[in-house]
Design a protein around this motif. Structure first.
Motif, short mmCIF file in Angstrom:
data_model
loop_
_atom_site.label_atom_id
_atom_site.label_comp_id
_atom_site.label_asym_id
_atom_site.label_seq_id
_atom_site.Cartn_x
_atom_site.Cartn_y
_atom_site.Cartn_z
N GLY A 23 8.27 3.55 -4.51
CA GLY A 23 7.11 3.68 -5.38
C GLY A 23 7.27 4.83 -6.36
N ALA A 24 7.81 5.95 -5.92
CA ALA A 24 8.04 7.08 -6.82
C ALA A 24 9.03 6.71 -7.91
N PHE A 25 10.08 5.98 -7.53
CA PHE A 25 11.04 5.54 -8.54
C PHE A 25 10.39 4.57 -9.52
N PHE A 26 9.56 3.65 -9.02
CA PHE A 26 8.89 2.71 -9.89
C PHE A 26 8.02 3.43 -10.92
N ALA A 27 7.32 4.47 -10.47
CA ALA A 27 6.44 5.21 -11.39
C ALA A 27 7.24 5.91 -12.48
N THR A 28 8.35 6.55 -12.12
CA THR A 28 9.13 7.26 -13.12
C THR A 28 9.89 6.30 -14.03
N ARG A 29 10.22 5.13 -13.54
CA ARG A 29 10.90 4.16 -14.39
C ARG A 29 9.95 3.54 -15.41
N GLN A 30 8.76 3.16 -14.95
CA GLN A 30 7.80 2.51 -15.84
C GLN A 30 7.14 3.51 -16.79
N ALA B 10 0.83 -1.20 0.00
CA ALA B 10 0.00 0.00 0.00
C ALA B 10 0.87 1.26 0.00
N PHE B 11 1.95 1.26 0.77
CA PHE B 11 2.83 2.43 0.81
C PHE B 11 3.62 2.55 -0.50
N TYR B 12 3.94 1.43 -1.08
CA TYR B 12 4.55 1.40 -2.41
C TYR B 12 3.63 2.07 -3.43
N ALA B 13 2.33 1.76 -3.35
CA ALA B 13 1.35 2.35 -4.26
C ALA B 13 1.15 3.83 -3.98
N VAL B 14 1.12 4.21 -2.69
CA VAL B 14 0.94 5.63 -2.34
C VAL B 14 2.09 6.46 -2.90
N GLY B 15 3.32 5.96 -2.79
CA GLY B 15 4.45 6.69 -3.33
C GLY B 15 4.38 6.83 -4.84
N ALA B 16 3.99 5.76 -5.53
CA ALA B 16 3.90 5.80 -6.99
C ALA B 16 2.82 6.76 -7.45
#
Length: 430
Positions: free
Chosen positions: A326-333, A149-155
């Motif tokens: 999560g923020a890194f995952f969003a910018t990478r994908q 959930a925190f991973y998703a909130v960051g993304a």
């Protein structure tokens, strides 16, 4: 043969037969009979030899486990124990493996291809998530099944802030961590009085609540369509474009690999920052309070430690690192959707922490390499990949039930009491 060993063998055979029977019932439905598309409709395809192999493997494995547990002092057990290094040996090995892995990670982009670098980014992302969850589970002893959930909130925080407010990655990154930490505190308050299975159920529910909200709040999060065209990070204002970008500024030939290498070093820096902060916190009073809470909450309270603040700091700091990842995952994908943040992600991260050894930073690294890299090694097995991989995990947990790196150095050592000389005693009496 005496009666006790004979009864133990019979019990092991009974358990193995029962396990084989359950495997047969499940495998017949899930593996033995499948439908495939053929001209004119569907046809039934059977895989009975594969089912028989699975049943035989389960029977033999369960039988060996039963006999192994019974013969705790035999030669097999002694040989297995001899393979397990002692605590001092593990410490010496860790001092060598840690720097070696760091050197390998730093130099990977110089000789690795695109596939190796992408896999390294994925492994480092899970290492960072594992270190974040290790604060909650490994240090504070709070079982969290909803860490995704925190991973998703960051993304989603990064994606929405960049979309609606046109903020750069470097501004959104700390904001995503702060928002994730805020939600960690919100989760922490309802579970202050819960422990064990009840805590796990509440955290699991929290993770599903976040996923369902992201899935159904279509006007804000895009619902099942997700968010696309998420901005990429820049290198001190230099974009990775063909013209007037990173390559032109440094006089290099344009290559799409430049952005991938930059993302690799970015997640490496974030992971090392997570490890540095965690190791520093373990030596501070809050870190010692986490470990005291993990060992015995009642004794922790009797020592005057505020367990409320201790739990909240563990949840918030662990969530903050999850938000960064999560923020890194969003910018990478460049694209995110609720399907990227299912319960299986929480299970994988928790498995990394448990498999590596609760509270062990090096263990998380080794387990991440094993698990994430293992998926790629067994990719050719297709449908059997998860079966083989799960079997290997069972073997490891039977061999090392406390994790790959089960030994853990204490955060604080008690100094030896100094002997008081006779002269000082005489002066005190006088």
């Amino acid at each position: 043969m005496s009666a006790a060993p004979q009864s133990r063998i019979q019990s092991a055979l009974k358990d193995a037969g029962l396990a084989a029977l359950v495997t047969l019932a499940l495998a017949c439905i899930m593996v033995g009979m499948k439908t495939e598309t053929v001209p004119g409709g569907l046809a039934l395809k059977t895989e009975w030899p594969l089912v028989a192999t699975m049943v035989a493997v389960v029977f033999a494995g369960r039988l060996l486990m039963g006999l192994f547990i019974w013969q705790g002092n035999n030669a097999i057990a002694d040989a297995t124990k001899s393979l397990m290094p002692k605590t001092d040996t593990l410490t010496k090995i860790g001092t060598l493996i840690g720097p070696a892995l760091l050197v390998f990670a730093v130099t990977l982009p110089f000789y690795g291809n695109r596939y190796a670098i992408d896999l390294g980014i994925l492994v480092l992302t899970y290492i960072m998530l594992g270190w974040g969850l290790n604060i909650v589970v490994g240090l504070a002893g709070l079982l969290d099944l909803g860490y995704v959930a925190f991973y998703a909130v960051g993304a989603y925080s990064y994606a929405l802030l960049a979309q609606y407010f046109d903020l750069s990655f470097w501004i959104c990154l700390p904001l995503a961590g702060i928002l994730a930490a805020f939600w960690g505190i919100i989760l922490g308050f309802p579970v202050l009085r819960l422990r064990g299975d009840y805590l796990a159920i509440v955290t699991l529910a929290f993770g599903e609540i976040i996923r369902v909200v992201l899935l159904n709040w279509y006007e804000f999060t895009g619902g099942p369509d997700g968010i696309s065209r998420i901005p990429r990070p820049s290198f001190f204002g230099l974009e990775f474009t063909r013209k007037n970008g990173f390559a032109d500024f440094f006089g290099l030939d344009y290559s799409s690999l430049h952005r991938v290498i930059f993302l690799f070093y970015l997640i490496l820096a974030l992971a090392l920052l997570t490890n540095f902060i965690t190791m520093r916190l373990r030596r501070l009073p809050i870190g010692r309070a986490w470990e005291a809470l993990r060992e015995d909450e009642i004794a922790c309270r009797s020592l005057g430690i505020n367990t409320t603040n201790t739990k909240l700091t563990a949840f918030s700091l662990g969530a903050m690192f999850g938000g960064f990842a999560g923020a890194f995952f969003a910018t990478r994908q460049g694209f995110i959707s609720p399907e990227s943040f299912t319960f299986i992600e929480s299970a994988i991260i928790l498995a990394i922490v448990v498999l590596g050894g609760l509270g062990s930073q090096l263990g998380v690294v080794i387990a991440s390499i094993f698990m994430i890299g293992g998926f790629e090694v067994f990719r050719e097995l297709e449908e059997l990949r998860m079966l083989v991989f799960g079997l290997l995990m069972v073997v490891i947990m039977v061999w090392k039930p406390r994790g790959l790196v089960s030994s853990r150095q204490p955060s604080v050592y008690l100094k030896e009491k100094k002997a008081v000389s006779g002269d000082l005693v005489a002066e005190g009496e006088g």
